[in-house]
Design a protein around this motif. Structure first.
Motif, PDB file in Angstrom:
ATOM      1  N   VAL A  89     -53.121  65.525  24.353  1.00 52.06           N
ATOM      2  CA  VAL A  89     -54.037  65.747  23.246  1.00 52.06           C
ATOM      3  C   VAL A  89     -53.321  66.380  22.042  1.00 52.06           C
ATOM      4  N   TYR A  90     -52.158  66.982  22.305  1.00 52.85           N
ATOM      5  CA  TYR A  90     -51.455  67.651  21.198  1.00 52.85           C
ATOM      6  C   TYR A  90     -50.866  66.676  20.190  1.00 52.85           C
ATOM      7  N   ARG A  91     -50.824  65.378  20.535  1.00 51.67           N
ATOM      8  CA  ARG A  91     -50.438  64.399  19.527  1.00 51.67           C
ATOM      9  C   ARG A  91     -51.392  64.444  18.344  1.00 51.67           C
ATOM     10  N   GLN A  92     -52.633  64.845  18.605  1.00 49.90           N
ATOM     11  CA  GLN A  92     -53.667  64.825  17.566  1.00 49.90           C
ATOM     12  C   GLN A  92     -54.076  66.227  17.106  1.00 49.90           C
ATOM     13  N   ILE A  93     -53.443  67.254  17.670  1.00 47.59           N
ATOM     14  CA  ILE A  93     -53.819  68.617  17.286  1.00 47.59           C
ATOM     15  C   ILE A  93     -52.620  69.320  16.670  1.00 47.59           C
ATOM     16  N   GLY A  94     -52.868  70.014  15.579  1.00 50.75           N
ATOM     17  CA  GLY A  94     -51.858  70.915  15.036  1.00 50.75           C
ATOM     18  C   GLY A  94     -52.414  72.317  15.145  1.00 50.75           C
ATOM     19  N   LEU A  95     -51.570  73.269  15.610  1.00 47.40           N
ATOM     20  CA  LEU A  95     -52.067  74.628  15.816  1.00 47.40           C
ATOM     21  C   LEU A  95     -51.181  75.619  15.076  1.00 47.40           C
ATOM     22  N   VAL A  96     -51.807  76.459  14.280  1.00 48.26           N
ATOM     23  CA  VAL A  96     -51.082  77.558  13.638  1.00 48.26           C
ATOM     24  C   VAL A  96     -51.608  78.853  14.229  1.00 48.26           C
ATOM     25  N   PRO A  97     -50.870  79.471  15.155  1.00 45.09           N
ATOM     26  CA  PRO A  97     -51.382  80.677  15.804  1.00 45.09           C
ATOM     27  C   PRO A  97     -51.315  81.873  14.875  1.00 45.09           C
ATOM     28  N   GLU A  98     -52.032  82.905  15.275  1.00 45.88           N
ATOM     29  CA  GLU A  98     -52.108  84.084  14.427  1.00 45.88           C
ATOM     30  C   GLU A  98     -50.821  84.887  14.458  1.00 45.88           C
ATOM     31  N   ARG A  99     -50.242  85.000  15.679  1.00 44.63           N
ATOM     32  CA  ARG A  99     -49.066  85.868  15.809  1.00 44.63           C
ATOM     33  C   ARG A  99     -47.937  85.373  14.938  1.00 44.63           C
ATOM     34  N   GLU A 100     -47.267  86.328  14.346  1.00 42.32           N
ATOM     35  CA  GLU A 100     -46.279  85.976  13.356  1.00 42.32           C
ATOM     36  C   GLU A 100     -44.987  85.453  13.958  1.00 42.32           C
ATOM     37  N   ALA A 101     -44.811  85.684  15.260  1.00 39.82           N
ATOM     38  CA  ALA A 101     -43.544  85.375  15.892  1.00 39.82           C
ATOM     39  C   ALA A 101     -43.144  83.925  15.698  1.00 39.82           C
ATOM     40  N   VAL A 102     -41.903  83.719  15.389  1.00 41.55           N
ATOM     41  CA  VAL A 102     -41.332  82.390  15.306  1.00 41.55           C
ATOM     42  C   VAL A 102     -39.942  82.493  15.911  1.00 41.55           C
ATOM     43  N   TYR A 103     -39.303  81.370  16.110  1.00 40.03           N
ATOM     44  CA  TYR A 103     -37.911  81.419  16.553  1.00 40.03           C
ATOM     45  C   TYR A 103     -37.071  81.902  15.378  1.00 40.03           C
ATOM     46  N   ALA A 104     -36.802  83.203  15.350  1.00 39.59           N
ATOM     47  CA  ALA A 104     -36.201  83.795  14.155  1.00 39.59           C
ATOM     48  C   ALA A 104     -34.816  83.239  13.859  1.00 39.59           C
ATOM     49  N   PHE A 105     -34.163  82.704  14.903  1.00 42.27           N
ATOM     50  CA  PHE A 105     -32.783  82.252  14.695  1.00 42.27           C
ATOM     51  C   PHE A 105     -32.707  80.853  14.121  1.00 42.27           C
ATOM     52  N   LEU A 106     -33.847  80.136  14.084  1.00 40.32           N
ATOM     53  CA  LEU A 106     -33.840  78.794  13.510  1.00 40.32           C
ATOM     54  C   LEU A 106     -34.039  78.875  12.000  1.00 40.32           C
ATOM     55  N   THR A 107     -33.497  77.889  11.278  1.00 43.79           N
ATOM     56  CA  THR A 107     -33.835  77.808   9.863  1.00 43.79           C
ATOM     57  C   THR A 107     -35.202  77.127   9.773  1.00 43.79           C
ATOM     58  N   GLY A 108     -35.808  77.231   8.598  1.00 47.32           N
ATOM     59  CA  GLY A 108     -37.123  76.638   8.410  1.00 47.32           C
ATOM     60  C   GLY A 108     -37.110  75.156   8.755  1.00 47.32           C
ATOM     61  N   LEU A 109     -36.085  74.452   8.271  1.00 44.67           N
ATOM     62  CA  LEU A 109     -36.011  73.006   8.516  1.00 44.67           C
ATOM     63  C   LEU A 109     -35.820  72.726  10.001  1.00 44.67           C
ATOM     64  N   GLU A 110     -34.943  73.505  10.638  1.00 42.29           N
ATOM     65  CA  GLU A 110     -34.712  73.305  12.075  1.00 42.29           C
ATOM     66  C   GLU A 110     -36.000  73.501  12.865  1.00 42.29           C
TER      67      GLU A 110
END
Lengths: 320, 249, 318
Positions: A89-110
């Motif tokens: 089902v995730y092919r059709q869902i985009g999720l932006v979670p509340e928590r700010e955490a991201v993979y800090a070591f990746l660049t935005g494009l990566e």
């Protein structure tokens, strides 16, 4: 709590057409704590704001829609299927979670490319660049996300969530940390997606965000759906709360005296702004005010409603 | 094809996650210890399979280094993502859960084997290389033991980290209490001891003169395979039912 | 909105100050002018709070599980001996020979130390990592509590908890020994001098373990990494000197047994033997070091690790 006609099990879909999101008598509890209590609604394409104070159950609801929580009771359907335990089902869902955490070591494009590749997109690199452009992050896309400001991080998350152009986009407090200019840009972006037929549900506890993007709202209070539908329509339904109307005229004092005699009027008060009137029946009052001013011989210059802002609606529903 | 892209993307992310800069420095220091001890052996003018296997391989490489490294990586691969909340980005994707677990497990095993196995191989080459064929065989056996042990530890604690947030402390407790103390007191534990699987597996290449190695190599391989299969299956099962907390909401 | 409107909407607070533009309400908060307790009280408060949190008091049941289970497991062998002491004493009066001493005060720690150490691994990071991870240290340091007082109070609480853990089996052994004798009062007089060294010995063990655990833990804000660093340090500090000694045995490297002094567990174990006036068992201790030297090493390590801890807290970003 009194149920407004739009809430409860018999709630009608907010919009006509096929429903992208459907909840039927959904409840979720953790042990003895009920986070979401008997919520039913349906959503079609467009932008809808999910409103509520902290602890109202907004995140729990979004997590159920995103398949990360099973409802304790009831049925959650996204595009006609239950999202829990169904990764397809995730092919059709985009999720932006509340928590700010991201993979800090990746660049935005990566990071966006990571999302594109896990979505199995054929041209992942192209889609990633495109999504980066849509959120306006080109200048920073080669820097690690760890160095981003809150607003940039938020935009990177949004880019990652819409890189596969999902039918349904779920955003948990997406405007947190954005400055006003970024906010407007993000709202425009959501608006464009809605026009393209996407269903967008975002949560917020800040009202001006909602007012600007969606006129469709769902209001949650203490785990229950307190109101749903068009914001102005909901306001009109709240008949048991006096409306506050301020009138400016050539002679406020005279007008006040004339209005006092009217049974639709609760109270009249003179303020530096003009004559402030409380009434329960907005429609009746609007009809009678013209006649009243004519008989009093007063010329009305301006009529405005003080509490039509969402803030007031919200306050009202939360307090009830 | 699409699933291969997803697989390699997850492996790439996991490797970068596990190899944080400061942590890698400390782990390299840890991995350097057996090598230094091997050098010390040579400096003392000794090249012996027996005492080297007991003193360096048994007490340090397979009892301390290998479990610590594999527990750290195994419990961190999902654990750090759950702690930070980045697991959402991984799971909100149309990727089958078994593929996610497999990618994580392979990354963890690769890093653990590179570190613990690499250290064991280098130390073995320094100390046992000059002995000739037997020495090389013994060194290869030790590396095989560390590889089997790393794979077992990594998959066990990968699974545990999906059930509890304190997987690492549980791992350390397992290592101290179960492997460390109880398996000396109760010999029957051998069938349930990763250290015994590792020592038993090593026997397939060369009978290492290590105390109380209780399993035959066949039994060790079978038990290790069962452990890996069961724990990874549990991990997939758990990940399919993964639930996020309601949040601060 | 004017003050008048607000009052109509139900605000009943009296006005503290008012001008046509705005008002300040008197909500009843009062300034405190009385005497304040000083640093020592703040330290004591933090000590009590830390001691409670080591045992999981004021936290959910899951937080209580690890400390209580580990304490129970550590005391279990001694409790077994206590439970069966009556049976054993009957055997003795029947004249079936002297009872072999299975568990003794001076060797108990060396047999079951891993449980006490695991207690440290589980609980020491709890005490120091959260405050760094969630950046609440400034909240402590802006009060009358200084950085050093913070570190010392945490250290003292962990040491006190460990002392308690260590004493439970000793008390059980003591009771068991007394119950085995026919004349209780005479037995107390006989046994007490034998048991008393447990106080200083366990005190030193508690301090030594607390100092090492807390110091190593304080270097990472993540509990998991602290725990694994602590395990790595203690296990390797035990294993590496033994390995070096074993390597050097066939050569004439006589200095290698001096390395045993850095072994955290063994030096505490040796010190315990010194307090009880026992000779070091040759199976457990190799090399030429005496119990006295281990005791001095243990003391030095307490001082050293506490110093490092204090230095760490002088620098730790608040």
């Amino acid at each position: 709590m009194q149920a407004t006609p739009l809430t409860g099990p018999a709630a009608a879909p907010i919009e006509a057409g096929p429903l992208a999101i459907e909840l039927r008598n959904v409840a979720r509890w953790y042990g003895n704590v009920v986070a979401v209590n008997d919520v039913s609604f349906g959503l079609g394409p467009g932008v809808t704001g999910l409103l509520g104070p902290n602890g109202a159950g907004k995140t729990t609801l979004l997590h159920m829609l995103a398949g990360f929580l099973a409802p304790s009771a009831g049925e959650v359907l996204v595009l006609g299927r239950s999202p829990h335990r169904d990764p397809g089902v995730y092919r059709q869902i985009g999720l932006v979670p509340e928590r700010e955490a991201v993979y800090a070591f990746l660049t935005g494009l990566e990071y966006v490319r990571f999302n594109a590749r896990l979505q199995g997109l054929r041209d992942a690199d192209g889609a990633a660049l495109d999504a980066i452009r849509r959120v306006g992050l080109e200048d920073a896309m080669d820097r690690p996300i760890g160095t981003y400001s809150k607003g940039m991080r938020q935009r990177a998350k949004v880019a990652g969530a819409l890189v596969h152009d999902p039918q349904v986009l779920l955003l948990d407090e997406p405007f947190n940390g954005m400055d006003p200019r970024q906010r407007i840009a993000m709202m425009d972006l959501l608006g464009q997606m809605a026009e393209a037929g996407r269903t967008i549900l975002f949560s917020s506890h800040i009202l001006e965000e909602v007012e600007r993007v969606g006129t469709q709202i769902l209001v949650m209070v203490a785990g229950r759906l307190a109101a749903s539908g068009d914001f102005h329509a909901i306001r009109a339904l709240m008949t048991d709360r006096p409306h506050m109307i301020t009138i400016r005229s050539s002679d406020d004092r005279k007008l006040a005296a004339a209005l006092m005699t009217n049974p639709a009027v609760f109270a009249v008060e003179l303020t530096p702004d003009g004559c402030s009137v409380q009434t329960a029946q907005l429609g009746a009052f609007r009809r009678l005010i013209a006649g009243a001013s004519r008989t009093a011989g007063v010329r009305i210059t301006e009529v405005f409603s003080e509490d039509e802002s969402l803030e007031k609606v919200f306050e009202y529903l939360v307090r009830r | 094809m699409a699933s291969f892209v997803a697989f390699s993307e997850i492996v790439g992310i996991t490797l970068r996650q596990l190899m944080g800069r400061r942590r890698t420095v400390w782990l390299l220091l840890l991995a350097a210890l057996p090598v230094l001890l091997a050098v010390l052996f040579r400096a003392a003018g000794r090249t012996e399979i027996d005492s080297y296997s007991r003193i360096v391989f048994d007490t340090i490489a397979i009892t301390i280094l290998m479990p610590l490294v594999a527990i750290l990586f195994g419990s961190g691969a999902f654990g750090a993502e759950i702690d930070d909340g980045t697991i959402v980005y991984l799971l909100a994707k149309p990727v089958p859960r078994w593929l996610v677990v497999l990618a994580k497990a392979i990354s963890v095993m690769a890093v653990s084997i590179a570190l613990a196995g690499g250290s064991t191989a280098l130390a073995g080459a320094i100390e046992l290389g000059p002995i000739g064929e037997d020495g090389l065989k013994a060194a290869a056996a030790q590396v095989l033991g560390v590889v089997v042990g790393s794979v077992c530890y990594a998959s066990l604690f990968l699974a545990v980290s999906l059930f509890t947030r304190r997987a690492l402390v549980i791992g350390v407790g397992y290592m101290l209490v179960w492997e460390g103390a109880l398996s000396f007191m109760l010999p029957g534990i051998a069938n349930l001891s990763i250290r015994q699987y590792a020592l038993g597996a090593a026997n397939a290449i060369y009978p290492l003169p290590v105390q109380e190695s209780r399993l035959s190599s066949d039994t060790a391989f079978i038990l290790a395979a069962v452990l890996v299969a069961v724990t990874l299956a549990l991990a997939v099962w758990r990940l399919m039912r993964f639930e996020l907390p309601g949040g601060s909401d | 909105m004017t003050a008048q409107n607000l009052q109509q909407m139900g605000t009943t607070a009296p006005l503290a100050a008012s001008s046509p533009g705005g008002s300040i309400y008197d909500l009843g908060y009062r300034h405190y002018d009385g005497p304040r307790r000083g640093r020592s009280w703040a330290m004591w408060s933090l000590f009590v709070e830390s001691f409670r949190s080591v045992w999981g008091f004021g936290r959910p049941m899951t937080a209580k599980a690890a400390p209580f289970i580990l304490t129970g497991l550590y005391a279990l062998p001694a409790l077994f001996q206590l439970a069966f002491s009556s049976v054993i004493s009957q055997e003795m009066t029947n004249g079936s020979g002297p009872q072999p001493e299975l568990l003794a005060y001076h060797s108990y720690f060396s047999m079951f130390y891993f449980l006490v150490f695991f207690f440290c691994v589980a609980q020491a990071p709890e005490l120091v990592c959260r405050d760094q991870r969630y950046r609440v240290l400034p909240l402590y340091f802006t009060r009358s509590l200084g950085r050093l007082e913070y570190a010392l109070a945490r250290l003292a609480s962990l040491a006190a908890a460990l002392f308690l853990v260590l004493m439970v089996p000793c008390v059980a052994l003591f009771i068991g020994d007394i119950l085995m004798k026919p004349d209780t009062f005479k037995a107390i007089g006989d046994e007490l001098p034998k048991a008393l060294p447990a106080f200083p010995a366990n005190g030193l063990i508690a301090l030594g373990l607390a100092a090492i655990s807390l110091t190593v833990s304080s270097f990472s804000p993540r509990r998991a990494y602290s725990a694994i660093a602590l395990v790595a340090y203690v296990l390797l500090a035990e294993a590496v000197p033994a390995a070096v000694f074993a390597i050097g045995q066939s050569s004439d490297w006589s200095w290698t047994d001096k390395l045993f002094l850095v072994m955290p567990i063994s030096s505490l174990d040796g010190a315990t033997n010194w307090f009880f006036g026992k000779a070091l068992q040759p199976g457990r201790f190799t090399g030429s070091l005496t119990a006295e030297e281990y005791a001095i090493a243990a003391l030095i390590s307490v001082v050293l690790f506490t110093t490092v801890l204090l230095f760490r807290y002088r620098r730790v970003p608040a």
